[in-house]
Design an enzyme around this catalytic site. Sequence first.
Site, mmCIF file in Angstrom:
data_model
loop_
_atom_site.group_PDB
_atom_site.id
_atom_site.type_symbol
_atom_site.label_atom_id
_atom_site.label_comp_id
_atom_site.label_asym_id
_atom_site.label_seq_id
_atom_site.Cartn_x
_atom_site.Cartn_y
_atom_site.Cartn_z
ATOM 1 N N HIS A 161 48.186 48.136 29.243
ATOM 2 C CA HIS A 161 46.870 48.599 29.716
ATOM 3 C C HIS A 161 45.829 47.540 29.352
ATOM 4 C CE1 HIS A 161 44.246 51.698 31.308
ATOM 5 N NE2 HIS A 161 43.360 51.196 30.484
ATOM 6 N N ALA A 162 45.045 47.100 30.345
ATOM 7 C CA ALA A 162 44.127 45.977 30.140
ATOM 8 C C ALA A 162 43.146 46.255 29.010
ATOM 9 C CB ALA A 162 43.360 45.708 31.437
ATOM 10 N N HIS A 173 36.114 43.444 35.181
ATOM 11 C CA HIS A 173 35.794 44.498 34.214
ATOM 12 C C HIS A 173 36.012 43.996 32.787
ATOM 13 C CE1 HIS A 173 35.625 48.645 32.616
ATOM 14 N NE2 HIS A 173 36.467 48.147 31.737
ATOM 15 N N GLU A 174 37.184 43.391 32.565
ATOM 16 C CA GLU A 174 37.507 42.920 31.215
ATOM 17 C C GLU A 174 36.643 41.724 30.815
ATOM 18 O OE1 GLU A 174 39.881 45.990 30.927
ATOM 19 O OE2 GLU A 174 39.225 44.677 29.319
ATOM 20 N N HIS A 219 33.436 42.795 29.384
ATOM 21 C CA HIS A 219 33.470 43.126 27.951
ATOM 22 C C HIS A 219 33.269 41.857 27.126
ATOM 23 C CE1 HIS A 219 34.612 47.329 28.131
ATOM 24 N NE2 HIS A 219 35.692 47.076 28.862
ATOM 25 N N GLU A 221 31.389 49.464 29.340
ATOM 26 C CA GLU A 221 32.282 49.616 30.501
ATOM 27 C C GLU A 221 31.588 49.229 31.802
ATOM 28 O OE1 GLU A 221 35.051 50.529 27.817
ATOM 29 O OE2 GLU A 221 35.245 49.917 29.898
ATOM 30 N N HIS A 246 44.451 56.774 28.182
ATOM 31 C CA HIS A 246 43.387 57.029 27.216
ATOM 32 C C HIS A 246 43.635 58.275 26.388
ATOM 33 C CE1 HIS A 246 41.927 54.307 30.208
ATOM 34 N NE2 HIS A 246 40.943 53.951 29.430
ATOM 35 N N TYR A 305 33.396 56.006 30.772
ATOM 36 C CA TYR A 305 33.589 55.518 32.143
ATOM 37 C C TYR A 305 32.760 56.328 33.123
ATOM 38 C CZ TYR A 305 37.494 53.186 29.892
ATOM 39 O OH TYR A 305 38.259 52.415 29.040
#
Length: 597
Positions: free
Chosen positions: A320-321, A350-351, A354, A378, A480, A490
Amino acid sequence: ELEALEHEGREYILQLDKASGLRKTRGNLAEWNYTANITKENEEKWIQLRLEISKQDKLAWEETKMYKWQGFQDNSLKRMFKKYSELGVAALPDDKYKQLMRSVSGMEANYATSKICSFKDNAKCDLALEPDITEIFAKSVDPEELKHTWVEWHKAAGAKARNNFTQYVQLYNEAAKLNDYKDVADWWQADYEVPNFEEQLAKLWDNVKPLYQQLHAYVRKRLRDKYGDHVVSAKGPIPAHLLGNMWAQTWNNIESFTRPYPDKKEIDITQAMKDQKYTPLKMFQMSDEFFRSLNLTAMPEKFWNNSIIEKPTDREIVCHASAWDFYDGEDFRIKMCTTVTGEHLRTVHHEMGHVQYYLQYKEQPFAFREGANPGFHEAVGDTIALSVSSPKHLRSIGLVNGDADDEQTEINQLYKMGIDKIVFLPFAYTLDLFRYGVFRGTTPPEDYNCHFWRLREALQGVEPPVNRTEEDFDAAAKYHVSANVEYARYYVSFIIQFQFHRALCNIAGEYVPEDVTRKLVDCDIYRSVAAGNALANMLKMGSSKPWPDAMEALTGQRAMRADGLLEYFRPLHDWLLAENQRTGEHIGWEPSKIQYC
Ligand SMILES: C=C(C[SeH])C(=O)N1CCC[C@H]1C(=O)O
Ligand SMILES: [Zn+2]
């Protein structure tokens, strides 16, 4: 006298903050080593280290409590003391803390290593979630194959986690009480620093629900057209396994046969990337280049050397990323089992969002190296991805040579965005409404699965492909829930990212209300230094101020509001209203005929 006390308090808390930063570095390195190489030995090392760190945290916490910081003048100093006055799970006695850690790492390892047998070849039993099962859900249009895959995954990753989950709830609630919270629901919501967080979530859902119901009705009709009314009913919930995603949280994989104007040229990013020989590395480099075009910070050397961006073949990892801050100002990583698809291009952004946040707030004290609230963290990458997904941007980077922008192409584009962004909201809302009930005890273990599906039917209008019982535990089939990651973040992100996007598009001169040549759906902030600087100013704040201050810095608003999202999708909402009227489609859904309670 008071100044002297405050001065001494400042000396103390800055030294504590540094020591705490070193503990975070050590803890994250051990967690990385475990999740990047899942073995019993690495799990033990990680558990032992966290035990040792919890002892040091506890000593520091005892000392911090001695300071009369509530009367200090400096708000930032008080905010640091407030954060360090909460001990966290380390408040549990050692044996219970160990049990809690084992129950979570047990669920997470089970999720990461679960394998199922293929529908087409029941001797082939090495299918993993990434990439095998994900690919089946992206490509298969065989309801029986999708049903088999859905049932087998929920058995392997969901049901198996029930006992660990029940113990985790018990112990985690004890830790919450030791930190002066009623339960974990209370504790999780405290991170949003507003007294009525749950009401705000409900109000946002009221704002978005009419749009969702129109989209749900339209998609159900298109699925009925494709699979027949013995598979998809005219007025019931949509069977969850037909939506292109294991959890029905995004429906982008069914776009090709459900989109409003099928004769318009399709923007198939996955195919275009494959044709142009994209690699995972190129996807990350593209994203890095977008951030740099905004005058934001380039990924540092260590990022490229230490990240894992493809699934290793010699060991089990948590696929999971995830993005990682090692709190030393230099070492930032992403771990992701990247495949060359449009969906993963969004996840890469998305990552990277972060990591950009980590880079922007790395001069803050360690206590403030967090998102303004978990939803902000997020939302960063997704906000950038809203520009990247625009036809204008995809054309500018040569990924597509789409049509000239006409009304039908615009509706197709908004539909593509809507089956990713609108449909996600009821899914996200369900996941933590379910867990709030679990932590509060209003959902006892014997009702876990029944309450989970009651919420999914009521809010998402989906139903399981087959009957369910309390032998099942479908919630844990979602990462999650097995990995103890709060999910309202999210839901918040998918609302505020449209507030951020609209503000950035305004600053970039890409969006002018009422100017049809500057529509929000066409906005691409690429290369806008002004937009990038405004975003950076908000990100640099980290969690040093309450999040309304950060939100105001960028958008001028001080609250989460659905108006950004609703403005963005307004043309789609109007089109869906007319289309469902034309076809006479039933809006909403009647009770499911599937047994699950
Ligand atoms: C990509 C991540 C890592 Se923070 C993720 O978990 N996301 C991103 C969008 C929603 C949620 C999910 O996959 O369920
Ligand atoms: Zn994320």
